[in-house]
Write a protein that holds these residues in place. Structure first.
Motif, PDB file in Angstrom:
ATOM      1  N   PHE A 145      19.269 -18.943  10.480  1.00 10.69           N
ATOM      2  CA  PHE A 145      18.879 -17.621  10.925  1.00 10.69           C
ATOM      3  C   PHE A 145      20.111 -16.879  11.505  1.00 10.69           C
ATOM      4  O   PHE A 145      20.617 -15.857  11.294  1.00 10.69           O
ATOM      5  N   VAL A 148      22.925 -16.605   8.846  1.00 11.85           N
ATOM      6  CA  VAL A 148      22.678 -15.759   7.633  1.00 11.85           C
ATOM      7  C   VAL A 148      22.200 -14.329   8.223  1.00 11.85           C
ATOM      8  O   VAL A 148      22.571 -13.404   7.569  1.00 11.85           O
ATOM      9  N   GLY A 149      21.708 -14.423   9.517  1.00 13.17           N
ATOM     10  CA  GLY A 149      21.286 -13.080   9.922  1.00 13.17           C
ATOM     11  C   GLY A 149      22.121 -12.359  11.081  1.00 13.17           C
ATOM     12  O   GLY A 149      22.308 -11.104  10.938  1.00 13.17           O
ATOM     13  N   VAL A 150      22.626 -13.214  11.877  1.00 10.85           N
ATOM     14  CA  VAL A 150      23.273 -12.647  13.397  1.00 10.85           C
ATOM     15  C   VAL A 150      24.693 -12.875  13.082  1.00 10.85           C
ATOM     16  O   VAL A 150      25.285 -11.553  13.124  1.00 10.85           O
ATOM     17  N   VAL A 153      26.048  -9.666  11.001  1.00  9.54           N
ATOM     18  CA  VAL A 153      25.801  -8.314  11.526  1.00  9.54           C
ATOM     19  C   VAL A 153      26.957  -8.119  12.721  1.00  9.54           C
ATOM     20  O   VAL A 153      27.570  -7.131  12.755  1.00  9.54           O
TER      21      VAL A 153
END
Length: 163
Positions: A145, A148-150, A153
């Motif tokens: 997570f 791939v997500g933080v 961004v």
């Protein structure tokens, strides 16, 4: 202390190591069927004891032998009274003997109560397993997570600020 996964595997192995729990209701059902077909109590106990290995067979065989020798019902079922799985059954059998209640009804009721207890144990074990599985899943998915997500961004925000 091991990981939660190893604790879960140990719990599952210990459950598999004692299959006696699952055979108790079946033994009681077969005993009730033998008695309802007209067999004498001692003969029914010996037949069921021969059909079931382990603890159920040993307890039923011992009770049958003592009853065949003329022992009182309390003495014949004394070994079963010490076993937590068989104690309610043995108490019910002794009560039925003294009250004259049909033994097949008592055995069927005891088998159903034991099945209900087994279902409750299985449900509790499944709930414990689901709680214990959360930690390994969190350990596996948290880095993914973050990567791939933080990270994208934050990298996009940093590129926009400094670029």
């Amino acid at each position: 202390m091991g990981s939660p996964l190893s604790q879960l595997l140990r719990c599952i192995r210990s459950r598999r190591a004692s299959p006696v729990d699952a055979t108790v209701p079946a033994a009681l059902d077969v005993l009730a069927a033998c008695l309802s077909s007209g067999a004498a109590v001692e003969h029914a106990l010996l037949a069921v004891a021969a059909a079931f290995d382990g603890e159920p067979g040993r307890l039923l065989h011992g009770a049958a032998r003592l009853l065949a020798l003329g022992a009182p019902v309390e003495s014949a079922w004394s070994a079963a009274l010490d076993d937590p799985q068989w104690a309610p059954v043995a108490r019910s059998i002794v009560r039925a003997h003294h009250s004259g209640a049909p033994l097949t009804d008592v055995l069927s009721r005891a088998a159903e109560e034991r099945r209900r207890a087994l279902r409750a144990q299985a449900h509790a074990a499944a709930n414990k397993a689901s709680v214990r599985v959360v930690l390994p899943l969190g350990i596996c998915f948290l880095p993914a997570f973050v990567l791939v997500g933080v990270v994208p961004v934050v990298a996009g925000f940093a590129a926009a600020l400094w670029g």
